[in-house]
Structures are given as C-alpha cells and as structure tokens.
Enzyme design. Structure first.
Site, PDB file in Angstrom:
ATOM      1  N   ARG A  23       0.817  -1.211   0.000  1.00 11.41           N
ATOM      2  CA  ARG A  23       0.000   0.000   0.000  1.00 11.41           C
ATOM      3  C   ARG A  23       0.850   1.260   0.000  1.00 11.41           C
ATOM      4  NH1 ARG A  23      -2.536  -4.301   1.616  1.00 11.41           N
ATOM      5  NH2 ARG A  23      -4.817  -4.443   1.628  1.00 11.41           N
ATOM      6  N   GLY A  89      -1.696 -11.433  -5.692  1.00 14.08           N
ATOM      7  CA  GLY A  89      -3.072 -10.974  -5.710  1.00 14.08           C
ATOM      8  C   GLY A  89      -3.204  -9.535  -5.265  1.00 14.08           C
ATOM      9  N   ARG A 117      -8.298 -16.961  -9.800  1.00 11.35           N
ATOM     10  CA  ARG A 117      -8.984 -16.377  -8.646  1.00 11.35           C
ATOM     11  C   ARG A 117     -10.040 -15.370  -9.104  1.00 11.35           C
ATOM     12  NH1 ARG A 117      -3.811 -15.164  -4.770  1.00 11.35           N
ATOM     13  NH2 ARG A 117      -5.388 -14.423  -3.300  1.00 11.35           N
ATOM     14  N   SER A 154     -13.316 -10.529  -1.410  1.00  9.36           N
ATOM     15  CA  SER A 154     -11.940 -10.109  -1.120  1.00  9.36           C
ATOM     16  C   SER A 154     -11.937  -8.652  -0.690  1.00  9.36           C
ATOM     17  CB  SER A 154     -11.043 -10.281  -2.345  1.00  9.36           C
ATOM     18  OG  SER A 154      -9.754  -9.725  -2.089  1.00  9.36           O
ATOM     19  N   GLN A 156      -9.500  -6.863  -0.819  1.00  8.81           N
ATOM     20  CA  GLN A 156      -8.631  -6.153  -1.754  1.00  8.81           C
ATOM     21  C   GLN A 156      -9.436  -5.414  -2.824  1.00  8.81           C
ATOM     22  OE1 GLN A 156      -6.018  -9.291  -3.048  1.00  8.81           O
ATOM     23  NE2 GLN A 156      -4.674  -9.086  -1.282  1.00  8.81           N
ATOM     24  N   ASP A 295      -5.747 -15.616   6.916  1.00  9.12           N
ATOM     25  CA  ASP A 295      -4.336 -16.004   6.780  1.00  9.12           C
ATOM     26  C   ASP A 295      -3.766 -16.621   8.056  1.00  9.12           C
ATOM     27  OD1 ASP A 295      -4.197 -15.300   4.141  1.00  9.12           O
ATOM     28  OD2 ASP A 295      -3.370 -13.305   4.509  1.00  9.12           O
ATOM     29  N   ARG A 368       2.238 -20.179   2.333  1.00 11.04           N
ATOM     30  CA  ARG A 368       1.709 -20.396   3.686  1.00 11.04           C
ATOM     31  C   ARG A 368       1.625 -21.885   4.018  1.00 11.04           C
ATOM     32  NH1 ARG A 368       2.579 -15.320   5.392  1.00 11.04           N
ATOM     33  NH2 ARG A 368       1.369 -13.789   4.230  1.00 11.04           N
TER      34      ARG A 368
END
Length: 410
Positions: A23, A89, A117, A154, A156, A295, A368
């Site tokens: 960001r 992403g 996605r 999402s 996002q 997450d 992950r």
C-alpha cells in the site's frame, strides 16, 4: 525434496509487513514528489517485487537501497500499460481499478493460479461505469459516484477502489452490498492513504466516503508483519519459548489476533519492549472464526496439532481462493503426517494431541502451506517437502529464520 526437522525456539525478528508495504508503494507512486519508504527487507519478496515492477511500468521512478525505497510519483503516462503481477493478488487487485485512470489501456500478466482467482465483482462494477473491463485488461476512465460492491469475496476489491477513487475530482461512496470480511486490511489501506494526505470515512456500517485529495509525498516506515510472525508465535506455544521482536503492540493489523487466539488456547503470551514472547502451556482446542483473519488458519492448525481436544476453524471459505485451496491443502497434507483432521466447506476441525509421523509432503505452490509444514516438522520427527522454495513469495529469508530458531534443513 528437502528435509526439514527440529523444534523451533529462541528469538527472531519480524519481517516488514507485506500488506503495508504494497500500500505504501502504490500510494507513493500516486503521490506528487519523492517519497521514502523505510524498513523494507534487504531482499524483496516476490510479491513486493511485482508491485515495484508494476509501479515503474505505470511511470513512477523507484530506487531501492538496503532497506529503503525512494519513489518519485508517476510522471509519464504510457498509452499502453503492461503490468506483470506474477502471483501477487495484492498487486493485481490494488492496481486494477487504478490503472485505467493512469494510462489509456492496461494489460495484466498473471500466474495461472492468480488468473483462476475471482475478479468478477470488480470487472462488472467497472463495466457499469462505462469501462472496458476484462480479467486481463482494462481501459477507459470513470468518474466519481457510488460504487456498490460485495464485501465478502476479497477486501482487496475495496482497497483497490479506495486507492482509485482518491484520484478522482469529486466525492465517491463505496457501498458494501454484503458484510465486509477482513476489515482490518481495508483499515490498513485507509491509514496508508491518510499518511499520504488521502481522506476517507465510514458512513454507517456499509458505506465509505472517499474525498478527492491530491496525494503528497511522505516518509514512512513499514512495521513488523503479524501474519508472517503468526507461525513463529504458534511454534512458541508448541515447542518452547519463541520471541518475535519488531512487532507493534498497537498495530491495526488484523492478524495481531493470533496473540489472543494462543492465549485462549492456553499458551503464555508476554508483550513488552517491542517484542512478543509465546511459551508453552497446556493447550486446549477452541473454536476460531477466521472471517476477518483467514491467513491465520495455518498457524492455528499448527497449534491445534498439539492441543487437547478439537479446534474448529470456521467461516474461512475464502481460503479456497488463495494461492491454492488452502482448506483442502491443509487437510490433505496434515493427514499425511497422521493428523486427525476433517475438512468442512468453510474450514476444518483438528483433534489434536495424537501421535504424528514423518512423510513426504507437497506445498501446493503456496508459501503459507510450505511454512506450516516446515514448522510442523518438529512434531513428527521431520518431513520431506517438495517445492519449498515457494516461500520466497512472501519471505525469501524464511529458511534462515527457521535455522535461527534451531531448525535443520538438509
């Protein structure tokens, strides 16, 4: 195949927050003048490299030295933008609504997993505004107004709109048509914009007012990453005391919730002096709603393996649309180790405390998942892992961190 073994303990320094860095980099590119972003890792993870390459393609100038990135805001505006988002992403979703306001046409290059996605909520919204919006390309500007969008696919999507609408000449409203999940990431975007002179505010529970503000250069420092630290903190609860330094106790990162989750499970959590130490306790299974913190599912799974009783992870349906289907991957790979785990549509249940054994596992090309399996190796006498290099997506220094905590790689 790479073999991992050992019971991690001791101390490690938190890496910079990837979410905050994305960001800040985009805000700096959209701002007038030269901005300075401090506290970055000496080697950028793949996702941040993708964002850096993309803001350069947008016309920003960027110089990276040691842990500092200097970015001069976009000047030239190419007629055609070619943005290679790789497997990031965040890069793709944050820049998608911004790109048509910068250049005439933007073309996106995506990894196969990222291309799979969902993006329809954004493309359909922009089409309704007269923009030619497809998954791999977007062209045509748009003006201020009301922007209705789902909040449960999402966060996002909302963050990308916040960045884009800040560039327009009039006020806009983002109206959520479904409840917002992962709100903390939206708040992180709002805070990042504020650091560069942007302004937005909530109007009730489902609307964000975005005011037109010309972004200005800023000097910012990236804080430590709670998401990445969550597995180390879980390891402290499972194996022995682990201290993570460089974490802000007042952070707005949603994944700071890992501290309260471990406390509820029975671990000892001590904070002070910019560090967090987690020590083992008598761990017990709990129910965890991950709708705002998906997450954290891998770290919760690690702690659950050593806990008495059942740990239920729920409301994490979006985990099926990450770098892989994380719910399926967690269930499949932990079963290889002998875990008692059941998969649900929106999560999983682990009945912990059972005897585990070593096995050859797959990473599913997901950083992950790889990190979870590596950190679980101490519970089963070691594992062999194929594709572990995918950790570079978010943490190219992860293997060094693992060794620093006493892990062995061969």
């Amino acid at each position: 195949m790479t073999r991992f073994s050992g019971r991690p303990h001791d101390s490690v320094t938190a890496i910079p927050s990837k979410s905050a860095a994305h960001r800040y980099m985009i805000c700096a590119a959209l701002a007038q003048g030269r901005s300075v972003i401090r506290g970055l890792p000496g080697e950028l993870p793949d996702d941040l490299t993708a964002t850096l390459d993309c803001i350069r393609a947008l016309g920003a100038a960027a110089v990276f030295r040691d842990d500092t990135l200097e970015i001069t805001g976009i000047n030239a505006k190419p007629d055609v933008l070619r943005l290679d988002c790789r497997d990031s992403g965040a890069t793709y979703r944050l820049l998608y609504p911004v790109a048509p306001l910068i250049g005439g046409r933007a073309e996106f290059m995506l990894s196969p997993s990222l291309a799979a996605r969902p993006m329809e909520p954004v493309t359909e919204l922009l089409k309704s505004k007269g923009v030619a919006a497809e998954k791999l390309s977007v062209s045509g500007s748009f003006g201020p107004g009301e922007f209705p969008i789902r909040g449960d696919v999402s966060s996002q999507y909302i963050s990308g709109l916040l960045l884009a609408l800040s560039l327009l000449e009039g006020e806009s409203r983002i109206r959520l048509t479904t409840p917002l999940q992962s709100k903390s990431y939206v708040e992180l975007t709002r805070a990042s914009l504020s650091a560069f002179g942007g302004e937005s505010q909530w109007m009730g529970q489902d609307t964000i007012l975005v005011k037109p503000r010309r972004l200005k250069a800023a000097d910012v420092t990236v804080e430590g990453d709670y998401t990445h630290a969550s597995l180390f903190l879980a390891a402290g609860a499972v194996y022995g005391p682990v201290t993570v330094t460089g974490l802000d106790p007042g952070s707005i990162q949603g994944d700071r919730a890992m501290l309260s989750i471990l406390d509820r499970m029975g671990a000892r959590v001590d904070m002070g002096g910019g560090s967090v130490t987690v020590s083992p306790g008598r761990l017990r299974g709990i129910d965890v709603d991950v709708s705002d913190t998906p997450d954290l599912a891998p770290a919760i799974a690690l702690a659950a393996l050593a806990a008495e009783g059942s740990t239920v992870v729920k409301n994490g349906g979006r985990l099926r649309f990450k770098e892989c289907d994380r719910i399926s991957a967690i269930a499949t790979e932990l079963k290889r180790l002998g875990a008692d785990i059941d998969e649900a549509p929106d999560g999983f249940t682990i009945r912990g405390g059972g005897k585990l054994h070593g096995a050859a596992c797959l990473c599913h090309n997901d950083h992950r998942i790889a990190m979870l399996l590596i950190m679980a190796a101490g519970l089963c006498g070691g594992i062999e892992l194929n594709g572990a290099e995918c950790v570079s997506k978010s943490a190219p220094g992860f293997f060094d961190e693992y060794r620093q905590l006493g892990g062995s790689i061969s």
